[in-house]
Enzyme design. Structure first.
Site, PDB file in Angstrom:
ATOM      1  N   ASP A 127      30.323  46.909  48.956  1.00 14.18           N
ATOM      2  CA  ASP A 127      30.752  46.809  47.566  1.00 14.18           C
ATOM      3  C   ASP A 127      30.591  48.205  46.942  1.00 14.18           C
ATOM      4  O   ASP A 127      29.839  49.037  47.467  1.00 14.18           O
ATOM      5  CB  ASP A 127      29.846  45.788  46.864  1.00 14.18           C
ATOM      6  CG  ASP A 127      30.027  45.780  45.366  1.00 14.18           C
ATOM      7  OD1 ASP A 127      31.174  45.650  44.916  1.00 14.18           O
ATOM      8  OD2 ASP A 127      29.016  45.917  44.648  1.00 14.18           O
ATOM      9  N   ASP A 150      30.642  48.984  42.933  1.00 13.22           N
ATOM     10  CA  ASP A 150      29.900  48.981  41.674  1.00 13.22           C
ATOM     11  C   ASP A 150      28.503  48.407  41.861  1.00 13.22           C
ATOM     12  O   ASP A 150      28.344  47.245  42.243  1.00 13.22           O
ATOM     13  CB  ASP A 150      30.646  48.161  40.616  1.00 13.22           C
ATOM     14  CG  ASP A 150      31.924  48.847  40.184  1.00 13.22           C
ATOM     15  OD1 ASP A 150      31.845  49.988  39.719  1.00 13.22           O
ATOM     16  OD2 ASP A 150      32.997  48.224  40.333  1.00 13.22           O
ATOM     17  N   LYS A 208      40.786  52.098  29.354  1.00 13.66           N
ATOM     18  CA  LYS A 208      39.458  52.208  29.993  1.00 13.66           C
ATOM     19  C   LYS A 208      39.587  52.816  31.393  1.00 13.66           C
ATOM     20  O   LYS A 208      38.780  53.663  31.795  1.00 13.66           O
ATOM     21  CB  LYS A 208      38.806  50.807  30.045  1.00 13.66           C
ATOM     22  CG  LYS A 208      37.455  50.760  30.719  1.00 13.66           C
ATOM     23  CD  LYS A 208      37.569  50.311  32.167  1.00 13.66           C
ATOM     24  CE  LYS A 208      36.307  50.594  32.946  1.00 13.66           C
ATOM     25  NZ  LYS A 208      36.428  50.244  34.358  1.00 13.66           N
TER      26      LYS A 208
HETATM   27  C1  XBP Z   1      32.647  45.122  39.709  1.00 12.17           C
HETATM   28  C2  XBP Z   1      33.502  44.617  38.657  1.00 12.17           C
HETATM   29  C3  XBP Z   1      34.444  45.563  38.010  1.00 12.17           C
HETATM   30  C4  XBP Z   1      33.773  46.706  37.252  1.00 12.17           C
HETATM   31  C5  XBP Z   1      34.748  47.413  36.346  1.00 12.17           C
HETATM   32  O1  XBP Z   1      32.257  44.044  40.543  1.00 12.17           O
HETATM   33  O2  XBP Z   1      33.460  43.445  38.340  1.00 12.17           O
HETATM   34  O3  XBP Z   1      35.217  44.804  37.107  1.00 12.17           O
HETATM   35  O4  XBP Z   1      32.724  46.197  36.454  1.00 12.17           O
HETATM   36  O5  XBP Z   1      35.854  47.908  37.049  1.00 12.17           O
HETATM   37  P1  XBP Z   1      31.882  44.272  42.075  1.00 12.17           P
HETATM   38  P2  XBP Z   1      37.348  47.579  36.578  1.00 12.17           P
HETATM   39  O6  XBP Z   1      30.769  45.253  42.097  1.00 12.17           O
HETATM   40  O7  XBP Z   1      31.419  42.945  42.548  1.00 12.17           O
HETATM   41  O8  XBP Z   1      33.109  44.751  42.784  1.00 12.17           O
HETATM   42  O9  XBP Z   1      37.417  47.826  35.105  1.00 12.17           O
HETATM   43  O10 XBP Z   1      38.224  48.515  37.373  1.00 12.17           O
HETATM   44  O11 XBP Z   1      37.611  46.128  36.896  1.00 12.17           O
HETATM   45 MG    MG Z   2      28.802  45.104  42.684  1.00 11.12          MG
END
Ligand code: XBP
Ligand code: MG
Length: 261
Positions: free
Chosen positions: A11, A13, A83
């Site tokens: 993953d 984020d 954003k």
């Molecule tokens: C990450 C997310 C993303 C980010 C923002 O989840 O849910 O939406 O918060 O990025 P994970 P975007 O770590 O489970 O992948 O604005 O590009 O969606």
């Molecule tokens: Mg994550």
């Protein structure tokens, strides 16, 4: 029975990079400001909103919760486009760093012959420059983003796509996630999953995880072992699958007795 670990799927984020609190959150707030809207997400409020994956869906849900007048979906799409532009700009400027221990772990896994992949909910417009900027070229064999799936995590689609592109079964991969939502996605796709927590996800229910750590670097894990290692991944994966199948599951690594989880 042999259970070779062919690939580790990460993953992004909260796992490879701590992006949420001072990265995405700030970009969402700046987008609200640029569109003349009064909304600002404080760190705690943002933590609550992380239950909704995908920035556009997160904005739309919030606007509905606050009974914002007018057409919500197109406004959410516009805000999210702003954003994304802002966040991509920060990424390219080099404002983000990998979580401690991540570069070492990736290099260790590559040396051990393990394929590396990404399965994220994030948008490709910032995911690609982030990976390009922070990691050596060609680090990840496969990169699946939120743009490549119909159903975001906790649905398993991103992991299923990654497995298909890697051309391996779920039993040949290990997922690495930071959240209960990500864990659910990985488990629903049939993968063993290592969880590394961060300040937003600490204390979530990680039932079903193969193992939970507080970070890849020794300092984060309050352990003297230098860093979370490739050998530890091999051993964890082998242990998971031998428990799951009731069989002896061996790898070169645990045969040699290397690595500690
Ligand atoms: C990450 C997310 C993303 C980010 C923002 O989840 O849910 O939406 O918060 O990025 P994970 P975007 O770590 O489970 O992948 O604005 O590009 O969606
Ligand atoms: Mg994550």
């Amino acid at each position: 029975m042999a259970c070779p670990l062919s690939a580790v799927i990460f993953d992004v984020d909260g796992t490879l990079v701590d992006t949420e609190r001072d990265g995405h959150r700030t970009a969402f707030n700046q987008a609200f400001a640029e569109h003349g809207l009064p909304y600002r997400w404080a760190p705690a409020e943002y933590g609550r909103l992380l239950r909704i994956t995908g920035g556009r869906r997160r904005i739309a849900t919030y606007l509905r919760e606050h009974e914002h007048p007018g057409e919500i979906d197109s406004l959410a799409a516009d805000l999210h486009a702003t954003k994304t532009t802002l966040f991509r700009r920060w990424v390219i400027r080099g404002s983000l760093r990998p979580r401690p221990g991540v570069p070492e772990l990736l290099a260790d896994l590559a040396r051990a012959g393990c394929g590396l992949a990404v399965a994220t909910t994030g948008t490709r417009a910032w995911v690609e420059p982030l990976l390009d900027r922070l990691f050596p070229p060609g680090t990840f064999r496969v990169v699946i983003t939120g743009d490549d799936v119909r159903h975001l995590k906790p649905e398993p689609e991103a992991y299923r796509h990654a497995l298909a592109q890697l051309n391996i079964p779920a039993s040949a991969a290990l997922a690495v996630e930071d959240s209960a939502i990500g864990l659910r996605a990985a488990r629903s796709a049939g993968l063993a999953c290592l969880v590394t927590t961060n300040s937003y996800t600490l204390g979530q229910d990680f039932t079903g995880a193969a193992h939970v750590i507080n970070g890849f670097a020794a300092a984060d894990r309050q352990q003297s072992v230098p860093s979370w290692s490739a050998a530890a991944c091999f051993q964890l994966h082998a242990r998971w699958w031998s428990k799951a199948t009731g069989d002896e599951c061996t790898t070169e690594h645990n045969r040699a007795g290397k690595g500690k989880t």
